[in-house]
Design an enzyme around this catalytic site. Sequence first.
Site, PDB file in Angstrom:
ATOM      1  N   GLY A  44      40.265  28.554  80.068  1.00  0.00           N
ATOM      2  CA  GLY A  44      38.833  28.857  79.964  1.00  0.00           C
ATOM      3  C   GLY A  44      38.118  28.333  78.732  1.00  0.00           C
ATOM      4  N   ASP A 106      37.092  40.341  77.423  1.00  0.00           N
ATOM      5  CA  ASP A 106      36.811  41.239  78.547  1.00  0.00           C
ATOM      6  C   ASP A 106      37.526  42.563  78.268  1.00  0.00           C
ATOM      7  OD1 ASP A 106      35.852  41.841  81.161  1.00  0.00           O
ATOM      8  OD2 ASP A 106      37.738  41.227  82.056  1.00  0.00           O
TER       9      ASP A 106
END
Length: 183
Positions: A44, A106
């Site tokens: 990512g 997250d």
Amino acid sequence: MKPYHVDDVLITPRQLSQRVDELAHEMAAGIHSDNLVVIGILRGSFIFLADLVRWCSMNDVHPRIDFMIMESYGSGTKPFQEPQVSRDCSIDVTDADVVVVDDILDTGRTLKKAVAHLKAKGARTVRTCVLLDKPARRIVPCQADYCGFTIPDEFVVGYGLDYDGRYRELPHIAKVTFIEPTS
Ligand code: IMP
Ligand code: MG
């Protein structure tokens, strides 16, 4: 897989570029090291890191750069296991000042594991830099030293972030809207 669409732009390419430039300035002002190593968590972080280090070079910061692969997600939007280092970095980080770069903070599990892993390998300091932060989803206490944008609890893609392996190539950050079946 639930039907979904990817239309709503949450962060534009211009906003991304401005903020990444600011982050590089913040890092250049706050980190003084002759042994700086930037480690991106794949997959990512690849676009964010590429932009960040180019802005770093304009601030006369010239780190060594490497990557490690950490995996925790299945094919959906929910983590299914504890994150694991599936490919370690190959640069020797002993006594280095490391900045770990990830796309999004997250639950906090990935970054926490990455920091512990790099400290265990002998890094002198380990700082963290994330493009996005979703504090509403935090499970493990974790705060990034450098953060681009705080976002609401939405699943997002683009600028390196994926949904089921897709949309990493988008030049902006977009929201994934899941369509609930009507019956
Ligand atoms: P954490 O371990 O739960 O903090 O998850 C971090 C990883 O989950 C990130 O490196 C991403 O790969 C992935 N992730 C979390 N939220 C999103 C999202 O909204 N879109 C895409 N990937 C996400
Ligand atoms: Mg991912």
